[in-house]
Design a protein around this motif. Structure first.
Motif, PDB file in Angstrom:
ATOM      1  N   UNK A   9      31.477 -46.664 -10.812  1.00 14.23           N
ATOM      2  CA  UNK A   9      30.577 -47.163  -9.773  1.00 14.23           C
ATOM      3  C   UNK A   9      30.534 -48.685  -9.744  1.00 14.23           C
ATOM      4  N   UNK A  10      30.903 -49.332 -10.873  1.00 11.72           N
ATOM      5  CA  UNK A  10      30.895 -50.800 -10.930  1.00 11.72           C
ATOM      6  C   UNK A  10      32.252 -51.400 -10.547  1.00 11.72           C
ATOM      7  N   UNK A  11      33.321 -50.671 -10.868  1.00 10.81           N
ATOM      8  CA  UNK A  11      34.653 -51.225 -10.598  1.00 10.81           C
ATOM      9  C   UNK A  11      35.170 -50.932  -9.214  1.00 10.81           C
ATOM     10  N   UNK A  12      34.647 -49.906  -8.557  1.00  7.63           N
ATOM     11  CA  UNK A  12      35.113 -49.538  -7.219  1.00  7.63           C
ATOM     12  C   UNK A  12      33.917 -49.322  -6.292  1.00  7.63           C
ATOM     13  N   UNK A  13      34.202 -49.425  -5.015  1.00 10.37           N
ATOM     14  CA  UNK A  13      33.106 -49.310  -4.021  1.00 10.37           C
ATOM     15  C   UNK A  13      32.892 -47.857  -3.603  1.00 10.37           C
ATOM     16  N   UNK A  14      32.514 -47.008  -4.569  1.00  9.00           N
ATOM     17  CA  UNK A  14      32.190 -45.617  -4.228  1.00  9.00           C
ATOM     18  C   UNK A  14      30.828 -45.528  -3.546  1.00  9.00           C
ATOM     19  N   UNK A  15      29.907 -46.440  -3.951  1.00  6.20           N
ATOM     20  CA  UNK A  15      28.549 -46.434  -3.401  1.00  6.20           C
ATOM     21  C   UNK A  15      28.314 -47.713  -2.615  1.00  6.20           C
ATOM     22  N   UNK A  16      27.256 -47.706  -1.789  1.00  3.81           N
ATOM     23  CA  UNK A  16      26.875 -48.912  -1.082  1.00  3.81           C
ATOM     24  C   UNK A  16      26.242 -49.886  -2.073  1.00  3.81           C
ATOM     25  N   UNK A 115      24.410 -42.167  -7.372  1.00  3.87           N
ATOM     26  CA  UNK A 115      25.033 -40.851  -7.427  1.00  3.87           C
ATOM     27  C   UNK A 115      25.750 -40.722  -8.767  1.00  3.87           C
ATOM     28  N   UNK A 116      25.199 -39.903  -9.661  1.00  9.77           N
ATOM     29  CA  UNK A 116      25.796 -39.715 -10.991  1.00  9.77           C
ATOM     30  C   UNK A 116      26.984 -38.756 -10.980  1.00  9.77           C
ATOM     31  N   UNK A 117      27.274 -38.171  -9.830  1.00  9.30           N
ATOM     32  CA  UNK A 117      28.398 -37.227  -9.770  1.00  9.30           C
ATOM     33  C   UNK A 117      29.732 -37.913  -9.426  1.00  9.30           C
ATOM     34  N   UNK A 118      29.703 -39.258  -9.306  1.00 12.39           N
ATOM     35  CA  UNK A 118      30.945 -39.983  -8.989  1.00 12.39           C
ATOM     36  C   UNK A 118      31.956 -39.787 -10.118  1.00 12.39           C
ATOM     37  N   UNK A 119      33.136 -39.319  -9.787  1.00 13.38           N
ATOM     38  CA  UNK A 119      34.200 -39.125 -10.788  1.00 13.38           C
ATOM     39  C   UNK A 119      34.155 -37.796 -11.487  1.00 13.38           C
ATOM     40  N   UNK A 120      33.171 -36.960 -11.161  1.00 15.19           N
ATOM     41  CA  UNK A 120      33.062 -35.653 -11.797  1.00 15.19           C
ATOM     42  C   UNK A 120      33.611 -34.582 -10.861  1.00 15.19           C
ATOM     43  N   UNK A 121      34.644 -33.849 -11.361  1.00 19.72           N
ATOM     44  CA  UNK A 121      35.250 -32.784 -10.573  1.00 19.72           C
ATOM     45  C   UNK A 121      35.477 -31.583 -11.474  1.00 19.72           C
ATOM     46  N   UNK A 122      35.405 -30.407 -10.901  1.00 22.39           N
ATOM     47  CA  UNK A 122      35.639 -29.185 -11.689  1.00 22.39           C
ATOM     48  C   UNK A 122      37.092 -29.069 -12.124  1.00 22.39           C
ATOM     49  N   UNK A 123      38.003 -29.601 -11.322  1.00 24.99           N
ATOM     50  CA  UNK A 123      39.428 -29.479 -11.657  1.00 24.99           C
ATOM     51  C   UNK A 123      40.168 -30.695 -11.098  1.00 24.99           C
ATOM     52  N   UNK A 124      41.192 -31.169 -11.878  1.00 23.80           N
ATOM     53  CA  UNK A 124      42.051 -32.270 -11.432  1.00 23.80           C
ATOM     54  C   UNK A 124      43.441 -31.717 -11.146  1.00 23.80           C
ATOM     55  N   UNK A 125      43.943 -31.922  -9.939  1.00 23.24           N
ATOM     56  CA  UNK A 125      45.297 -31.473  -9.590  1.00 23.24           C
ATOM     57  C   UNK A 125      46.289 -32.623  -9.592  1.00 23.24           C
ATOM     58  N   UNK A 126      45.815 -33.833  -9.447  1.00 29.70           N
ATOM     59  CA  UNK A 126      46.703 -34.996  -9.367  1.00 29.70           C
ATOM     60  C   UNK A 126      46.115 -36.151 -10.169  1.00 29.70           C
ATOM     61  N   UNK A 127      46.997 -37.065 -10.557  1.00 31.32           N
ATOM     62  CA  UNK A 127      46.581 -38.302 -11.198  1.00 31.32           C
ATOM     63  C   UNK A 127      47.527 -39.409 -10.709  1.00 31.32           C
ATOM     64  N   UNK A 128      47.005 -40.572 -10.463  1.00 33.16           N
ATOM     65  CA  UNK A 128      47.812 -41.673  -9.942  1.00 33.16           C
ATOM     66  C   UNK A 128      47.792 -42.877 -10.879  1.00 33.16           C
ATOM     67  N   UNK A 129      48.888 -43.619 -10.871  1.00 33.61           N
ATOM     68  CA  UNK A 129      49.004 -44.832 -11.682  1.00 33.61           C
ATOM     69  C   UNK A 129      49.264 -46.011 -10.751  1.00 33.61           C
ATOM     70  N   UNK A 130      48.501 -47.049 -10.904  1.00 25.89           N
ATOM     71  CA  UNK A 130      48.709 -48.291 -10.162  1.00 25.89           C
ATOM     72  C   UNK A 130      49.135 -49.336 -11.190  1.00 25.89           C
ATOM     73  N   UNK A 131      50.448 -49.504 -11.330  1.00 26.40           N
ATOM     74  CA  UNK A 131      50.948 -50.401 -12.377  1.00 26.40           C
ATOM     75  C   UNK A 131      52.271 -51.033 -11.955  1.00 26.40           C
ATOM     76  N   UNK A 132      52.676 -52.019 -12.723  1.00 22.17           N
ATOM     77  CA  UNK A 132      53.964 -52.715 -12.510  1.00 22.17           C
ATOM     78  C   UNK A 132      54.817 -52.469 -13.741  1.00 22.17           C
ATOM     79  N   UNK A 133      56.044 -51.972 -13.531  1.00 20.04           N
ATOM     80  CA  UNK A 133      56.913 -51.666 -14.668  1.00 20.04           C
ATOM     81  C   UNK A 133      58.205 -52.469 -14.574  1.00 20.04           C
ATOM     82  N   UNK A 134      58.726 -52.850 -15.753  1.00 18.73           N
ATOM     83  CA  UNK A 134      59.939 -53.663 -15.830  1.00 18.73           C
ATOM     84  C   UNK A 134      61.154 -52.835 -15.444  1.00 18.73           C
ATOM     85  N   UNK A 135      61.248 -51.618 -15.961  1.00 12.30           N
ATOM     86  CA  UNK A 135      62.410 -50.765 -15.732  1.00 12.30           C
ATOM     87  C   UNK A 135      62.006 -49.603 -14.840  1.00 12.30           C
TER      88      UNK A 135
END
Length: 322
Positions: A9-16, A115-135
């Motif tokens: 909730x602090x790092x992303x704009x999930x809430x107003x 909203x304390x339910x931010x980031x809480x899900x019953x199941x995760x189907x996907x995961x994403x990475x936002x990164x920079x890689x050398x190779x």
């Protein structure tokens, strides 16, 4: 090991936002937000406008065909005045009353709802990475999302063991490849050195062979010249013998003269003949003249062939020498 931590909730704009700028706030009328001001002590110099912006070109001359009555009064063209100082402007100084940019104060956002339910899900189907890689091409195949540290540690250990084994295998493979590369490089180096040595031997042998050919050709030419000289001397000696052989029969004398002439003509036309050819020609001459001179000298009590006719054609000896 914790690399990063924080709240969604602090790092992303999930809430107003919790606070917003007060829309009713107004900048005070006496608020100074200009950092610079005109220096009130700055005065325009009395002679500032003394010099005009342009002046008559001092190098210009009235054209020879200019007629003031017909063309009007001639005036020199204008050029920029190097002494012109431009429009005068007062000097700027820092504003002592400057308070900085005005910012409206924040007030609680009436639309904010936690909203304390931010980031809480019953199941995760996907995961994403936002990164920079050398190779490029890196595959992320083992991902675990849990809030149980002990469970995460238990799952991590076999992965680390597998990674260590794979790293050791890769290290061994690279070492073997490096050793094979060194062996191949050393082999190529030895083959190159052997080839260079072989090329040097071949080049040396070729040079020696060429030098030998040149030397043989030079010696052969020198020998031919000596043989030609000797053969001519022997033929000339026969001519001299004919002058003193006054008791030869006329028919014998003609035989000898003809044989000598044929031999001398052959020598003139065959300067580059081989020794075997010289020997053959010499024998043909001797076969014709030796019997005649043998009879002549036998009658005088001498034995053998006359000087010159029976001598060996050897370089370095004169015809008639024994």
């Amino acid at each position: 090991v914790s690399k990063e931590k924080g709240a969604l909730k602090e790092g992303w704009s999930f809430l107003k936002p919790k606070e917003i700028p007060d829309p009713k706030a107004k900048k005070p009328s006496d608020w100074i937000d200009e950092p610079m001001m005109v220096d009130p002590t700055s005065k325009k110099p009395a002679d500032w406008d003394k010099e005009p912006k342009t002046l008559a070109d001092p190098k210009a001359k009235k054209p020879d065909g200019w007629d003031d009555e017909e063309d009007g009064k001639w005036e020199a063209p204008q050029v920029p005045n190097p002494k012109y100082r431009g429009p005068w402007k007062q000097r700027m100084i820092k504003n002592p009353k400057y308070k900085g940019p005005w910012v409206a104060p924040n007030i609680p956002n009436p639309e904010f709802k936690d909203d304390d339910s931010v980031g809480l899900y019953e199941d995760f189907s996907y995961i994403g990475f936002d990164l920079w890689q050398v190779k490029s091409g890196t595959v992320f195949g083992n991902v675990l999302i849990t809030d149980d540290v002990d469970y995460a540690e238990a799952a991590r250990k076999p992965i680390l063991i597998k990674m260590a084994v794979e790293q050791e295998v890769e290290k061994k493979r690279k070492a073997e490849e490096e050793e094979e590369r060194k062996i191949a490089d050393e082999k190529r180096k030895k083959e190159q050195e052997a080839k260079e040595a072989e090329d040097k031997v071949k080049e040396s042998a070729k040079k020696s062979e060429e030098e030998k050919k040149d030397s043989d050709a030079e010696n052969a030419k020198k020998k031919e010249e000596e043989l030609t000289k000797l053969a001519k001397e022997q033929a000339e000696q026969l001519k001299k013998d004919l002058k003193v052989a006054d008791k030869l029969k006329e028919e014998d004398k003609k035989v000898v003269e003809e044989a000598v002439k044929v031999t001398i003509d052959w020598l003139e036309k065959n300067q580059d003949a081989e020794k075997v050819d010289y020997d053959k020609q010499k024998k043909e001459l001797e076969d014709k003249v030796n019997p005649i001179f043998s009879k002549l000298y036998a009658g005088k009590g001498k034995q053998g062939a006359p000087p010159g006719a029976g001598a060996e054609a050897q370089p370095g000896k004169q015809g008639g020498e024994e």
